[in-house]
Design a protein around this motif. Structure first.
Motif, PDB file in Angstrom:
ATOM      1  N   PRO A  89      37.278  39.827  41.871  1.00  0.00           N
ATOM      2  CA  PRO A  89      37.097  39.156  43.004  1.00  0.00           C
ATOM      3  C   PRO A  89      36.763  37.588  42.956  1.00  0.00           C
ATOM      4  CG  PRO A  89      34.910  39.952  42.225  1.00  0.00           C
ATOM      5  CD  PRO A  89      35.961  40.197  41.163  1.00  0.00           C
ATOM      6  N   TYR A  90      37.090  37.092  44.099  1.00  0.00           N
ATOM      7  CA  TYR A  90      36.981  35.423  44.471  1.00  0.00           C
ATOM      8  C   TYR A  90      35.583  35.106  43.824  1.00  0.00           C
ATOM      9  CZ  TYR A  90      35.983  31.396  46.957  1.00  0.00           C
ATOM     10  OH  TYR A  90      35.834  29.932  47.258  1.00  0.00           O
ATOM     11  N   ARG A  91      35.518  33.904  43.251  1.00  0.00           N
ATOM     12  CA  ARG A  91      34.451  33.285  42.782  1.00  0.00           C
ATOM     13  C   ARG A  91      34.055  32.097  43.438  1.00  0.00           C
ATOM     14  NH1 ARG A  91      31.998  34.347  37.939  1.00  0.00           N
ATOM     15  NH2 ARG A  91      29.976  33.598  38.034  1.00  0.00           N
ATOM     16  N   GLU A  92      32.585  32.021  44.187  1.00  0.00           N
ATOM     17  CA  GLU A  92      32.281  30.988  45.038  1.00  0.00           C
ATOM     18  C   GLU A  92      32.115  29.670  44.035  1.00  0.00           C
ATOM     19  OE1 GLU A  92      31.742  29.258  48.615  1.00  0.00           O
ATOM     20  OE2 GLU A  92      31.854  31.579  48.255  1.00  0.00           O
ATOM     21  N   PRO A  93      32.638  28.604  44.488  1.00  0.00           N
ATOM     22  CA  PRO A  93      32.203  27.428  43.637  1.00  0.00           C
ATOM     23  C   PRO A  93      30.878  26.849  43.984  1.00  0.00           C
ATOM     24  CG  PRO A  93      33.579  26.764  45.744  1.00  0.00           C
ATOM     25  CD  PRO A  93      33.534  28.198  45.690  1.00  0.00           C
ATOM     26  N   PRO A  94      30.218  26.199  43.073  1.00  0.00           N
ATOM     27  CA  PRO A  94      28.657  25.809  43.268  1.00  0.00           C
ATOM     28  C   PRO A  94      28.606  24.688  44.240  1.00  0.00           C
ATOM     29  CG  PRO A  94      29.438  24.963  41.225  1.00  0.00           C
ATOM     30  CD  PRO A  94      30.611  26.020  41.773  1.00  0.00           C
ATOM     31  N   PRO A 101      41.010  27.735  38.187  1.00  0.00           N
ATOM     32  CA  PRO A 101      41.715  27.592  39.500  1.00  0.00           C
ATOM     33  C   PRO A 101      40.828  28.361  40.509  1.00  0.00           C
ATOM     34  CG  PRO A 101      42.777  29.464  38.246  1.00  0.00           C
ATOM     35  CD  PRO A 101      41.697  28.832  37.382  1.00  0.00           C
ATOM     36  N   SER A 102      41.076  28.006  41.997  1.00  0.00           N
ATOM     37  CA  SER A 102      40.525  28.680  43.037  1.00  0.00           C
ATOM     38  C   SER A 102      41.451  29.595  43.615  1.00  0.00           C
ATOM     39  CB  SER A 102      40.097  27.827  44.099  1.00  0.00           C
ATOM     40  OG  SER A 102      39.346  28.291  45.140  1.00  0.00           O
ATOM     41  N   GLN A 103      41.459  31.034  43.662  1.00  0.00           N
ATOM     42  CA  GLN A 103      42.104  32.135  44.106  1.00  0.00           C
ATOM     43  C   GLN A 103      41.266  33.294  44.749  1.00  0.00           C
ATOM     44  OE1 GLN A 103      44.953  31.819  40.299  1.00  0.00           O
ATOM     45  NE2 GLN A 103      44.162  33.688  40.687  1.00  0.00           N
ATOM     46  N   LYS A 104      41.865  33.999  45.488  1.00  0.00           N
ATOM     47  CA  LYS A 104      41.077  35.099  46.168  1.00  0.00           C
ATOM     48  C   LYS A 104      40.768  36.156  45.168  1.00  0.00           C
ATOM     49  CE  LYS A 104      42.750  34.343  50.996  1.00  0.00           C
ATOM     50  NZ  LYS A 104      43.669  35.195  51.927  1.00  0.00           N
ATOM     51  N   ARG A 105      41.843  36.478  44.493  1.00  0.00           N
ATOM     52  CA  ARG A 105      41.647  37.396  43.180  1.00  0.00           C
ATOM     53  C   ARG A 105      42.026  36.919  41.869  1.00  0.00           C
ATOM     54  NH1 ARG A 105      38.670  41.801  44.902  1.00  0.00           N
ATOM     55  NH2 ARG A 105      39.482  42.989  43.157  1.00  0.00           N
ATOM     56  N   TYR A 106      41.591  37.289  40.798  1.00  0.00           N
ATOM     57  CA  TYR A 106      42.078  36.809  39.430  1.00  0.00           C
ATOM     58  C   TYR A 106      42.320  38.214  38.523  1.00  0.00           C
ATOM     59  CZ  TYR A 106      39.584  32.773  40.859  1.00  0.00           C
ATOM     60  OH  TYR A 106      39.106  31.562  41.804  1.00  0.00           O
ATOM     61  N   SER A 107      43.503  37.882  37.872  1.00  0.00           N
ATOM     62  CA  SER A 107      44.074  39.003  37.106  1.00  0.00           C
ATOM     63  C   SER A 107      43.078  39.145  35.759  1.00  0.00           C
ATOM     64  CB  SER A 107      45.441  38.786  36.479  1.00  0.00           C
ATOM     65  OG  SER A 107      45.612  37.471  35.855  1.00  0.00           O
ATOM     66  N   VAL A 108      43.369  40.170  35.023  1.00  0.00           N
ATOM     67  CA  VAL A 108      42.766  40.622  33.736  1.00  0.00           C
ATOM     68  C   VAL A 108      43.035  39.547  32.834  1.00  0.00           C
ATOM     69  CG1 VAL A 108      42.098  42.018  31.913  1.00  0.00           C
ATOM     70  CG2 VAL A 108      42.468  43.066  34.320  1.00  0.00           C
ATOM     71  N   ASN A 109      41.888  38.997  31.884  1.00  0.00           N
ATOM     72  CA  ASN A 109      41.991  38.059  30.975  1.00  0.00           C
ATOM     73  C   ASN A 109      42.207  36.420  31.463  1.00  0.00           C
ATOM     74  OD1 ASN A 109      41.602  39.850  28.867  1.00  0.00           O
ATOM     75  ND2 ASN A 109      43.753  40.417  28.796  1.00  0.00           N
ATOM     76  N   GLN A 110      42.236  36.277  32.728  1.00  0.00           N
ATOM     77  CA  GLN A 110      42.354  35.052  33.391  1.00  0.00           C
ATOM     78  C   GLN A 110      40.992  34.327  33.390  1.00  0.00           C
ATOM     79  OE1 GLN A 110      43.782  34.965  37.242  1.00  0.00           O
ATOM     80  NE2 GLN A 110      44.230  32.797  37.331  1.00  0.00           N
ATOM     81  N   ILE A 112      38.402  30.942  34.424  1.00  0.00           N
ATOM     82  CA  ILE A 112      38.112  30.030  35.494  1.00  0.00           C
ATOM     83  C   ILE A 112      36.967  29.001  34.696  1.00  0.00           C
ATOM     84  CG2 ILE A 112      38.411  31.392  37.294  1.00  0.00           C
ATOM     85  CD1 ILE A 112      35.475  31.802  37.313  1.00  0.00           C
ATOM     86  N   GLU A 113      37.149  27.477  35.365  1.00  0.00           N
ATOM     87  CA  GLU A 113      36.075  26.649  34.847  1.00  0.00           C
ATOM     88  C   GLU A 113      35.308  26.083  36.067  1.00  0.00           C
ATOM     89  OE1 GLU A 113      38.210  23.593  32.650  1.00  0.00           O
ATOM     90  OE2 GLU A 113      38.517  24.666  30.713  1.00  0.00           O
ATOM     91  N   PHE A 114      33.970  25.891  35.834  1.00  0.00           N
ATOM     92  CA  PHE A 114      33.381  25.144  36.898  1.00  0.00           C
ATOM     93  C   PHE A 114      32.964  23.745  36.726  1.00  0.00           C
ATOM     94  CE2 PHE A 114      31.752  29.605  36.742  1.00  0.00           C
ATOM     95  CZ  PHE A 114      32.173  30.042  37.993  1.00  0.00           C
ATOM     96  N   SER A 115      32.746  22.910  37.568  1.00  0.00           N
ATOM     97  CA  SER A 115      32.797  21.456  37.624  1.00  0.00           C
ATOM     98  C   SER A 115      32.002  20.867  38.841  1.00  0.00           C
ATOM     99  CB  SER A 115      34.104  20.650  37.347  1.00  0.00           C
ATOM    100  OG  SER A 115      34.912  20.737  38.511  1.00  0.00           O
ATOM    101  N   CYS A 116      31.307  19.806  38.456  1.00  0.00           N
ATOM    102  CA  CYS A 116      30.604  19.085  39.475  1.00  0.00           C
ATOM    103  C   CYS A 116      31.193  17.887  40.008  1.00  0.00           C
ATOM    104  CB  CYS A 116      29.130  18.998  39.097  1.00  0.00           C
ATOM    105  SG  CYS A 116      28.175  20.550  38.742  1.00  0.00           S
ATOM    106  N   LEU A 117      30.780  17.454  40.966  1.00  0.00           N
ATOM    107  CA  LEU A 117      30.978  16.055  41.743  1.00  0.00           C
ATOM    108  C   LEU A 117      30.359  15.033  41.259  1.00  0.00           C
ATOM    109  CD1 LEU A 117      31.129  17.010  45.488  1.00  0.00           C
ATOM    110  CD2 LEU A 117      33.000  16.811  44.082  1.00  0.00           C
ATOM    111  N   PRO A 118      30.962  13.843  40.915  1.00  0.00           N
ATOM    112  CA  PRO A 118      30.117  12.582  40.292  1.00  0.00           C
ATOM    113  C   PRO A 118      28.651  12.390  40.954  1.00  0.00           C
ATOM    114  CG  PRO A 118      32.374  11.995  41.155  1.00  0.00           C
ATOM    115  CD  PRO A 118      32.128  13.295  41.510  1.00  0.00           C
ATOM    116  N   ASN A 125      26.609  28.568  32.996  1.00  0.00           N
ATOM    117  CA  ASN A 125      27.994  28.654  32.210  1.00  0.00           C
ATOM    118  C   ASN A 125      28.929  27.909  32.848  1.00  0.00           C
ATOM    119  OD1 ASN A 125      26.559  31.337  31.476  1.00  0.00           O
ATOM    120  ND2 ASN A 125      27.852  31.084  29.594  1.00  0.00           N
ATOM    121  N   SER A 126      29.978  27.021  31.996  1.00  0.00           N
ATOM    122  CA  SER A 126      30.931  26.321  32.544  1.00  0.00           C
ATOM    123  C   SER A 126      32.126  26.899  32.866  1.00  0.00           C
ATOM    124  CB  SER A 126      31.069  25.037  31.661  1.00  0.00           C
ATOM    125  OG  SER A 126      31.536  25.380  30.394  1.00  0.00           O
ATOM    126  N   GLU A 127      32.428  28.090  32.372  1.00  0.00           N
ATOM    127  CA  GLU A 127      33.521  28.972  32.230  1.00  0.00           C
ATOM    128  C   GLU A 127      33.045  30.302  32.376  1.00  0.00           C
ATOM    129  OE1 GLU A 127      36.075  27.783  29.142  1.00  0.00           O
ATOM    130  OE2 GLU A 127      35.028  29.322  27.542  1.00  0.00           O
TER     131      GLU A 127
END
Length: 726
Positions: A89-94, A101-110, A112-118, A125-127
């Motif tokens: 399922p979709y992953r809400e950004p902090p 990437p930002s998607q509604k659904r994600y495929s198996v083995n795909q 994602i990476e999290f990052s913060c504003l300056p 976890n960062s991913e």
């Protein structure tokens, strides 16, 4: 639906009629299998068989239910689901961050990476990675925490470690980058929650070092001082500061003022209530001082002194300021001599009034004593009042003049009386509070025989009243109050007292006209009674000259009778609203078809009540006419509630009740008819005979002497023997 139509329909949905079942459905990335024991694979599924559909790993069924049943119409439900590839399922950004990437659904083995504003740092976890079961490998919350930023530092302040942003919980340390500056404030600060430093940043303040003063120094000396701090200077014994005794550290490291120390004479105390000019703690060589006194004080001693080179005063003797006396708050019209603003102790002044119409009250002189106080109170000048002139009168204990608040007493000559107060007070303006006049009085009036008056005195002032009254049983003829007029005359002649008659009590439930406490001779009175009462006795009486009533006999008001609430149609005579006791009235009905029930007359008795109840008029009932019949014991008429008994002639029988009652409206409750007897209809002999007729099985209203008949038409049977009915 025809068999052909069913066959076509089943063929469309994949069912073989010949085979007697349903074809196994084909599912991409999945399969369906029967839910049964010992199932042998074949090309079709028998009716009533249930299959369940499953997906290969990495795929999921799209419908809620995966169970299907085969029947003659095909699979139920008719629509099959599909096996679709599993996704995460979709992953809400902090907050204050991103997901890539930002998607509604994600495929198996795909991944994602999290990052913060300056200005924000990542917490967590960062991913993360999408697993084959459609779930995230980590799936834990990620936060972007606000960082602290170092900005707006004061000049000369440095910190370590240096960075653009600092994570929460990090500490930094401050110092001044130059040795002649001092750090003021906290030496460190910590980045707290919300990205805020837990302390204010410090500042660097320039140091001031202790100045050097010849023959002097600084109190409570320290290594250095900061801006706005003060130091206190001092000089060694025999020296005095030339300049301010304090200095302030300025922001540039300099002192606001640094004095010098010079040789001086000591401080000179000013005299009490005086001054020393100039006034200093120490005085320089050859410097002069002058002594002076405040206004209202005079100097006693040397007026000046000089500082010698040895640091001592040339004269150095005590000086005093003695309090002077001042003339103030002097009363109006008071003058004094000699005139001056201030007077030295021991001086005298003398007082007088500056106008002849005023008189000095108090001491004529006063002396200025010690402490600058006059030895006496100052006098006042009071306006004189002179004796007023009063025509036909005068003043007791007369003097040349009078002073304010003094009283005089006025009097009038014989035959005159004061019009006003008998005293007067001298006012502050020389006038009298009140000056009366003397008016002529009235002599005592003539006293009437059998009477008197008050007040009883020899003379009466103008406007005075005297009131006359007569003895009991006498009436005043003339004015009751006389008033003394201007010129000493009464306004009316003295009245006389004449004998009167006493009060007459009215009869109970009656009145006396006029009603007075006393009655004059020849005055008439009249007795009357209230409505509903009649007078018994003389209706009038008259007051005689001897004070007695001409008749003087008791009078009574007897209660009358009133005719009220008569029954309808009842009249009476003689007619009147009220009837005297003993009177009779007679009653009758005003219509011929009504009958009077009750007493035909009534008499008004004592107490005003009738001796009988009033009668009523009741409607008459006349004998009804019955063909071939009649009424027993017939009368001219009947009254309400009376009964009559009907009968029929021989050969006839009553059709209806054999009784009737007279009603209040003049009608009968029931009037029957007489019908002819028909013997063929007789019930004679139908019921038989009984020894005791009260034991008949039916209730008989009559019995015949010879036969007992219980038939419904017994009247016909017994009619011929009616005289034997009992």
């Amino acid at each position: 639906m025809s068999k052909l139509s069913i066959a076509v329909f089943l063929a469309i949905i994949g069912v073989s009629l010949a085979a007697g079942g349903c074809r196994i459905p084909k599912i991409s990335y999945g399969y369906c299998e029967p839910v049964m024991v010992d199932y042998m694979p074949r090309s079709y599924i028998p009716y009533g068989t249930v299959v369940k559909c499953h997906c290969e790993p990495g795929y999921e069924w799209t419908e809620k239910s995966n169970s299907y049943e085969c029947d003659p119409y095909g699979w139920q439900p008719s629509t099959f689901g599909e096996c679709v590839k599993l996704t995460c399922p979709y992953r809400e950004p902090p907050e204050n961050g991103d997901v890539t990437p930002s998607q509604k659904r994600y495929s198996v083995n795909q991944k994602i990476e999290f990052s913060c504003l300056p200005g924000y740092s990542l917490s967590g976890n960062s991913e993360d990675k999408c697993k084959s079961n459609g779930k995230w490998a980590v799936n834990k919350p990620v936060y972007c925490l606000k960082q602290c930023k170092v900005e707006n530092l004061a000049p000369y302040v440095t910190y370590s470690p240096e960075a653009k942003y600092h994570d929460q919980g990090t500490e930094i340390y401050f110092k001044c980058d130059k040795s002649h500056y001092h750090l003021v404030g906290e030496g460190k600060s910590k980045c707290s929650k919300g990205g805020i430093w837990d302390t204010d940043f410090p500042i660097c303040v320039r140091k001031c070092y202790t100045p050097e003063i010849e023959n002097g120094g600084v109190e409570d000396e320290k290594d250095f001082y900061l801006a706005r701090e003060y130091i206190e200077y001092f000089c060694n014994d025999g020296y005095v500061l030339d300049g301010e005794d304090e200095g302030q550290c300025l922001g540039n490291g300099e002192w606001s003022h640094v004095p010098t120390c010079k040789v001086t004479c000591p401080y000179r105390e000013p005299p009490e209530n005086g001054d020393v000019t100039p006034s200093q703690k120490r005085y320089f060589v050859n410097q002069k001082i002058e002594f002076s006194c405040l206004h209202g004080y005079s100097l006693s001693g040397n007026s000046g002194d000089k500082c010698e080179s040895n640091g001592k005063w040339a004269v150095n003797k005590p000086v005093y300021c003695l309090k002077q006396c001042k003339v103030e708050n002097m009363a109006s019209y008071v003058t004094y001599s000699p005139e001056a603003k201030y007077y030295n102790q021991g001086t005298e002044i003398f007082f007088k009034c500056d106008e002849s119409d005023y008189h000095l009250v108090g001491e004529e002189k006063s002396k200025c004593s010690k402490s600058g106080i006059w030895d006496t109170d100052f006098p006042i000048c009071v306006r004189k009042c002179y004796t007023p002139e009063i025509e036909d009168g005068g003043v007791g204990d007369e003097k040349d003049f009078y002073l304010a608040r003094e009283y005089i007493e006025y009097f009038c000559n014989d035959g005159y009386v004061l019009d006003g107060e008998d005293e007067g007070q001298c006012l502050g303006n020389g006038e009298w509070s009140h000056v009366p006049t003397c008016k002529a009085q009235c002599k005592r009036p003539t006293k009437p025989n059998k009477g008197s008056f008050e007040p009883y005195q020899d003379y009466y002032a103008v406007g005075a009243n005297t009131t006359f009254k007569c003895e009991e049983d006498y009436e005043l003829m003339g004015e009751r109050v006389l008033t003394c007029q201007d010129g000493g005359e009464w306004d009316y002649h003295s009245p006389k007292c004449q004998r009167t008659c006493p009060y007459r009590e009215p009869a109970e439930n009656g009145e006396v006209t006029p009603s007075q406490k006393r009655y004059s001779v020849r005055q008439e009175i009249k007795f009357t009674c209230l409505p509903g009462y009649s007078l018994s006795g003389n209706s009038k009486d008259k007051c005689k000259s001897n004070g007695r009533w001409a008749v003087n006999k008791p009078v009574y008001c007897l209660k009358q009778c009133k005719v009220g609430n008569l029954a309808p149609y009842v009249t009476y005579s003689p007619e009147a609203k009220y009837h005297d006791q003993g009177t009779k009235i007679y009653f009758k009905c005003d219509k011929s078809h009504y009958h009077l029930v009750g007493e035909g007359k009534s008499k008004c008795s004592e107490g005003g009540s009738w001796d009988t109840d009033f009668p009523i008029c009741v409607r008459k009932c006349y004998t009804p006419e019955i063909e071939n019949g009649g009424v027993e014991d017939e009368k001219d008429f009947y009254l309400a509630r009376e009964y009559i008994e009907y009968f029929c002639n021989d050969g006839y029988v009553l059709d209806g009740e054999d009784e009737g009652q007279c009603l209040g409206n003049g009608e009968w409750s029931h009037v029957p008819t007489c019908k002819e007897i028909i013997l063929n209809d007789s019930c004679y002999g139908r019921c038989g005979k009984k020894d005791d007729y009260f034991e008949y099985t039916c209730q008989c209203h009559y019995r015949c002497e010879k036969e007992y008949n219980c038939c419904s038409d017994y009247r016909k049977q017994c009619f011929s023997n009616k005289h034997n009915l009992y």
